[in-house]
Motif scaffolding. Structure first.
Motif, PDB file in Angstrom:
ATOM      1  N   ARG A   1     -45.170  89.742  -3.327  1.00  0.00           N
ATOM      2  CA  ARG A   1     -46.590  89.970  -3.605  1.00  0.00           C
ATOM      3  C   ARG A   1     -47.259  88.793  -4.299  1.00  0.00           C
ATOM      4  O   ARG A   1     -48.473  88.654  -4.239  1.00  0.00           O
ATOM      5  N   ARG A   2     -46.487  87.936  -4.934  1.00  0.00           N
ATOM      6  CA  ARG A   2     -47.065  86.817  -5.680  1.00  0.00           C
ATOM      7  C   ARG A   2     -46.762  85.458  -5.080  1.00  0.00           C
ATOM      8  O   ARG A   2     -47.354  84.467  -5.494  1.00  0.00           O
ATOM      9  N   THR A   3     -45.850  85.370  -4.145  1.00  0.00           N
ATOM     10  CA  THR A   3     -45.382  84.073  -3.667  1.00  0.00           C
ATOM     11  C   THR A   3     -45.537  83.945  -2.160  1.00  0.00           C
ATOM     12  O   THR A   3     -45.050  84.786  -1.408  1.00  0.00           O
ATOM     13  N   ASN A   4     -46.204  82.878  -1.752  1.00  0.00           N
ATOM     14  CA  ASN A   4     -46.337  82.553  -0.330  1.00  0.00           C
ATOM     15  C   ASN A   4     -45.360  81.439   0.026  1.00  0.00           C
ATOM     16  O   ASN A   4     -44.943  80.667  -0.834  1.00  0.00           O
ATOM     17  N   TYR A   5     -45.012  81.369   1.285  1.00  0.00           N
ATOM     18  CA  TYR A   5     -44.247  80.233   1.775  1.00  0.00           C
ATOM     19  C   TYR A   5     -45.057  79.557   2.864  1.00  0.00           C
ATOM     20  O   TYR A   5     -46.003  80.139   3.417  1.00  0.00           O
ATOM     21  N   TYR A   6     -44.685  78.333   3.165  1.00  0.00           N
ATOM     22  CA  TYR A   6     -45.410  77.533   4.153  1.00  0.00           C
ATOM     23  C   TYR A   6     -44.407  76.948   5.137  1.00  0.00           C
ATOM     24  O   TYR A   6     -43.354  76.455   4.736  1.00  0.00           O
ATOM     25  N   GLN A   7     -44.739  77.023   6.416  1.00  0.00           N
ATOM     26  CA  GLN A   7     -43.852  76.525   7.465  1.00  0.00           C
ATOM     27  C   GLN A   7     -44.671  75.659   8.410  1.00  0.00           C
ATOM     28  O   GLN A   7     -45.718  76.092   8.887  1.00  0.00           O
TER      29      GLN A   7
ATOM     30  N   PRO B   1     -40.829  76.355   2.276  1.00  0.00           N
ATOM     31  CA  PRO B   1     -41.030  76.125   0.840  1.00  0.00           C
ATOM     32  C   PRO B   1     -42.214  76.926   0.311  1.00  0.00           C
ATOM     33  O   PRO B   1     -43.153  77.236   1.045  1.00  0.00           O
ATOM     34  N   HIS B   2     -42.152  77.260  -0.956  1.00  0.00           N
ATOM     35  CA  HIS B   2     -43.302  77.889  -1.603  1.00  0.00           C
ATOM     36  C   HIS B   2     -44.149  76.784  -2.227  1.00  0.00           C
ATOM     37  O   HIS B   2     -43.725  75.630  -2.320  1.00  0.00           O
ATOM     38  N   GLY B   3     -45.346  77.121  -2.625  1.00  0.00           N
ATOM     39  CA  GLY B   3     -46.299  76.130  -3.111  1.00  0.00           C
ATOM     40  C   GLY B   3     -45.785  75.303  -4.272  1.00  0.00           C
ATOM     41  O   GLY B   3     -45.993  74.086  -4.316  1.00  0.00           O
ATOM     42  N   LEU B   4     -45.097  75.935  -5.224  1.00  0.00           N
ATOM     43  CA  LEU B   4     -44.625  75.194  -6.392  1.00  0.00           C
ATOM     44  C   LEU B   4     -43.537  74.188  -6.029  1.00  0.00           C
ATOM     45  O   LEU B   4     -43.437  73.129  -6.646  1.00  0.00           O
ATOM     46  N   ALA B   5     -42.730  74.484  -5.030  1.00  0.00           N
ATOM     47  CA  ALA B   5     -41.714  73.524  -4.583  1.00  0.00           C
ATOM     48  C   ALA B   5     -42.391  72.297  -3.983  1.00  0.00           C
ATOM     49  O   ALA B   5     -41.965  71.157  -4.228  1.00  0.00           O
ATOM     50  N   LEU B   6     -43.449  72.514  -3.214  1.00  0.00           N
ATOM     51  CA  LEU B   6     -44.196  71.393  -2.650  1.00  0.00           C
ATOM     52  C   LEU B   6     -44.875  70.594  -3.758  1.00  0.00           C
ATOM     53  O   LEU B   6     -44.869  69.365  -3.751  1.00  0.00           O
ATOM     54  N   LYS B   7     -45.435  71.309  -4.713  1.00  0.00           N
ATOM     55  CA  LYS B   7     -46.095  70.670  -5.856  1.00  0.00           C
ATOM     56  C   LYS B   7     -45.118  69.786  -6.617  1.00  0.00           C
ATOM     57  O   LYS B   7     -45.428  68.628  -6.935  1.00  0.00           O
ATOM     58  N   ASP B   8     -43.933  70.306  -6.912  1.00  0.00           N
ATOM     59  CA  ASP B   8     -42.920  69.537  -7.648  1.00  0.00           C
ATOM     60  C   ASP B   8     -42.539  68.258  -6.902  1.00  0.00           C
ATOM     61  O   ASP B   8     -42.421  67.192  -7.495  1.00  0.00           O
ATOM     62  N   GLU B   9     -42.349  68.379  -5.603  1.00  0.00           N
ATOM     63  CA  GLU B   9     -41.962  67.217  -4.785  1.00  0.00           C
ATOM     64  C   GLU B   9     -43.059  66.155  -4.803  1.00  0.00           C
ATOM     65  O   GLU B   9     -42.788  64.957  -4.956  1.00  0.00           O
ATOM     66  N   LEU B  10     -44.295  66.581  -4.659  1.00  0.00           N
ATOM     67  CA  LEU B  10     -45.411  65.632  -4.651  1.00  0.00           C
ATOM     68  C   LEU B  10     -45.645  65.015  -6.019  1.00  0.00           C
ATOM     69  O   LEU B  10     -46.019  63.842  -6.115  1.00  0.00           O
ATOM     70  N   GLU B  11     -45.417  65.777  -7.069  1.00  0.00           N
ATOM     71  CA  GLU B  11     -45.558  65.225  -8.426  1.00  0.00           C
ATOM     72  C   GLU B  11     -44.545  64.115  -8.668  1.00  0.00           C
ATOM     73  O   GLU B  11     -44.862  63.117  -9.323  1.00  0.00           O
TER      74      GLU B  11
ATOM     75  N   GLN C   1     -49.394  64.750 -12.476  1.00  0.00           N
ATOM     76  CA  GLN C   1     -49.485  66.194 -12.290  1.00  0.00           C
ATOM     77  C   GLN C   1     -50.461  66.527 -11.163  1.00  0.00           C
ATOM     78  O   GLN C   1     -51.516  65.916 -11.030  1.00  0.00           O
ATOM     79  N   ILE C   2     -50.087  67.498 -10.359  1.00  0.00           N
ATOM     80  CA  ILE C   2     -50.946  67.995  -9.288  1.00  0.00           C
ATOM     81  C   ILE C   2     -51.370  69.400  -9.672  1.00  0.00           C
ATOM     82  O   ILE C   2     -50.537  70.278  -9.872  1.00  0.00           O
ATOM     83  N   HIS C   3     -52.659  69.594  -9.804  1.00  0.00           N
ATOM     84  CA  HIS C   3     -53.190  70.883 -10.229  1.00  0.00           C
ATOM     85  C   HIS C   3     -53.288  71.844  -9.045  1.00  0.00           C
ATOM     86  O   HIS C   3     -53.459  71.432  -7.906  1.00  0.00           O
ATOM     87  N   HIS C   4     -53.189  73.118  -9.361  1.00  0.00           N
ATOM     88  CA  HIS C   4     -53.274  74.155  -8.322  1.00  0.00           C
ATOM     89  C   HIS C   4     -54.582  74.046  -7.548  1.00  0.00           C
ATOM     90  O   HIS C   4     -54.620  74.324  -6.355  1.00  0.00           O
ATOM     91  N   GLY C   5     -55.646  73.639  -8.235  1.00  0.00           N
ATOM     92  CA  GLY C   5     -56.949  73.496  -7.604  1.00  0.00           C
ATOM     93  C   GLY C   5     -56.987  72.393  -6.559  1.00  0.00           C
ATOM     94  O   GLY C   5     -57.911  72.337  -5.750  1.00  0.00           O
ATOM     95  N   ARG C   6     -56.008  71.523  -6.576  1.00  0.00           N
ATOM     96  CA  ARG C   6     -55.888  70.496  -5.543  1.00  0.00           C
ATOM     97  C   ARG C   6     -54.897  70.925  -4.461  1.00  0.00           C
ATOM     98  O   ARG C   6     -55.131  70.720  -3.273  1.00  0.00           O
ATOM     99  N   LEU C   7     -53.800  71.506  -4.887  1.00  0.00           N
ATOM    100  CA  LEU C   7     -52.721  71.850  -3.967  1.00  0.00           C
ATOM    101  C   LEU C   7     -53.125  72.939  -2.969  1.00  0.00           C
ATOM    102  O   LEU C   7     -53.041  72.740  -1.761  1.00  0.00           O
ATOM    103  N   TYR C   8     -53.540  74.073  -3.473  1.00  0.00           N
ATOM    104  CA  TYR C   8     -53.726  75.232  -2.597  1.00  0.00           C
ATOM    105  C   TYR C   8     -54.916  75.105  -1.637  1.00  0.00           C
ATOM    106  O   TYR C   8     -54.788  75.512  -0.479  1.00  0.00           O
ATOM    107  N   PRO C   9     -56.043  74.527  -2.037  1.00  0.00           N
ATOM    108  CA  PRO C   9     -57.095  74.316  -1.042  1.00  0.00           C
ATOM    109  C   PRO C   9     -56.655  73.380   0.088  1.00  0.00           C
ATOM    110  O   PRO C   9     -57.034  73.577   1.247  1.00  0.00           O
TER     111      PRO C   9
END
Length: 93
Positions: A63-69, A21-31, A37-45
């Motif tokens: 170049r703009r999107t990371n995934y996490y495994q 998943p990419h960060g925004l998919a994880l963010k959406d699920e957690l929200e 709302q979960i802010h980027h300043g909480r999610l990515y750190p």
């Protein structure tokens, strides 16, 4: 896993349920779960912390999107946590 915050643990659980998943998919699920709302300043750190601890690997989709495994270690930590929780949670009757 004892040294993770509840949010980091939830993030690890959600990441383990998805395939790269990419960060925004994880963010959406957690929200949806937190109903706020979960802010980027909480999610990515917190994702970076999980990467530093070797529980998640970070890759690049473009170049703009990371995934996490979740790593093998991450899966082992989840399983150990579930076994520990099972000691304290009685099965439904």
């Amino acid at each position: 896993m004892y040294d993770l915050t509840g949010f980091q643990r939830d993030l690890l659980y959600v990441a383990s349920s998805k395939d790269e998943p990419h960060g925004l998919a994880l963010k959406d699920e957690l929200e949806q779960y937190y109903e706020s709302q979960i802010h980027h300043g909480r999610l990515y750190p917190n994702l970076d912390t999980l990467v530093e601890k070797g529980l998640i690997e970070k890759g690049q989709l473009d170049r703009r999107t990371n995934y996490y495994q979740v790593t093998q270690r991450g899966h082992r930590e989840i399983e150990a946590r579930r076994e520990w929780e099972d000691q304290y949670v009685s099965p439904e009757i």
